[in-house]
Write a protein that holds these residues in place. Structure first.
Motif, PDB file in Angstrom:
ATOM      1  N   ARG A  26       1.125  -1.437  -0.116  1.00 50.33           N
ATOM      2  CA  ARG A  26      -0.063   0.254   0.347  1.00 50.33           C
ATOM      3  C   ARG A  26       0.690   1.232   0.141  1.00 50.33           C
ATOM      4  O   ARG A  26       1.614   1.284   0.335  1.00 50.33           O
ATOM      5  CB  ARG A  26      -0.772  -0.177   0.951  1.00 50.33           C
ATOM      6  CG  ARG A  26      -1.931   0.502   1.022  1.00 50.33           C
ATOM      7  CD  ARG A  26      -2.832   0.800   2.338  1.00 50.33           C
ATOM      8  NE  ARG A  26      -1.945   1.486   3.809  1.00 50.33           N
ATOM      9  CZ  ARG A  26      -2.434   1.033   4.642  1.00 50.33           C
ATOM     10  NH1 ARG A  26      -2.519  -0.175   4.735  1.00 50.33           N
ATOM     11  NH2 ARG A  26      -0.780   1.003   6.304  1.00 50.33           N
ATOM     12  N   SER A  41       0.936   5.358  -0.056  1.00 50.71           N
ATOM     13  CA  SER A  41      -0.001   6.739   0.301  1.00 50.71           C
ATOM     14  C   SER A  41       0.948   8.357   0.393  1.00 50.71           C
ATOM     15  O   SER A  41       2.391   8.198   0.827  1.00 50.71           O
ATOM     16  CB  SER A  41      -0.949   6.644   1.462  1.00 50.71           C
ATOM     17  OG  SER A  41       0.218   6.360   2.999  1.00 50.71           O
ATOM     18  N   GLU A  79       1.542  -0.182  -7.537  1.00 52.73           N
ATOM     19  CA  GLU A  79       0.648   1.024  -6.003  1.00 52.73           C
ATOM     20  C   GLU A  79       1.643   2.447  -6.569  1.00 52.73           C
ATOM     21  O   GLU A  79       0.776   3.440  -6.260  1.00 52.73           O
ATOM     22  CB  GLU A  79       0.833   0.203  -4.716  1.00 52.73           C
ATOM     23  CG  GLU A  79       0.252  -0.569  -4.301  1.00 52.73           C
ATOM     24  CD  GLU A  79       0.477  -1.912  -5.670  1.00 52.73           C
ATOM     25  OE1 GLU A  79       1.830  -1.874  -5.870  1.00 52.73           O
ATOM     26  OE2 GLU A  79      -0.157  -3.110  -5.722  1.00 52.73           O
TER      27      GLU A  79
END
Length: 175
Positions: A35, A37, A165
């Motif tokens: 992930r 971010s 990602e």
């Protein structure tokens, strides 16, 4: 201390820097999934802010930050028990950027002389070894001086397996 001035490592007083361009990405691997971010923009100019933000992720898996600063250099930081593992792609960046100087300060490495024209990394080239990026391959990426930092970080993301990602997030950031 004078207003509008900051004290950099080694007792050098410098004027406050202009806003820094680039991006800061937090990368987490939990339960076999990656992930990515965005981190707060302060992470590009304040090493402590970047470290604090990564520590607040509280992941049971791997967590690290990728910072591309002003198309000049990159920093990889990874909180570890009792500290942080750091890699600065170009030690000479410490002459112009407070965050790079802070990395060298934390590593307890003197900044290069202004006459040095050679590029070299400082810190832990094995910062991502356990995630598929051995030291010798990291050195190859760092040595690719014709590439921009975002391109170098893309190579790292591809080698570690989170390139999809990472690319999706960069596309959002740059849109």
């Amino acid at each position: 201390m004078l207003p509008g001035r900051s004290t950099a490592p080694y007792g050098v007083t410098m004027a406050e820097q202009e806003p820094v361009n680039g991006f800061a990405v937090a990368v987490v691997r939990e339960d076999g999934r990656w992930r990515c971010s965005t981190m707060d923009s302060s992470a590009l100019s304040e090493l402590d802010a970047a470290i604090t933000e990564l520590r607040q992720l509280r992941s049971t898996g791997a967590a690290f930050g990728l910072l591309a600063v002003d198309d000049e250099f990159f920093i990889i930081l990874r909180p570890v028990p009792g500290g942080v593992s750091l890699l600065l792609s170009d030690a000479a960046a410490a002459l112009d950027y407070d965050i790079a100087a802070d990395v060298l300060d934390l590593l307890r490495v003197d900044p290069p002389d202004e006459e040095d024209e050679e590029l070299w990394p400082e810190g832990d080239l094995g910062v991502l070894s356990d995630l598929g990026m051995p030291k010798h391959e990291m050195q190859i990426v760092v040595d690719e001086v014709d590439l921009y930092p975002d391109e170098q970080l893309q190579m790292i993301a591809q080698r570690c397996g989170f390139d999809q990602e990472f690319t999706k997030l960069l596309d959002k950031i740059q849109a």
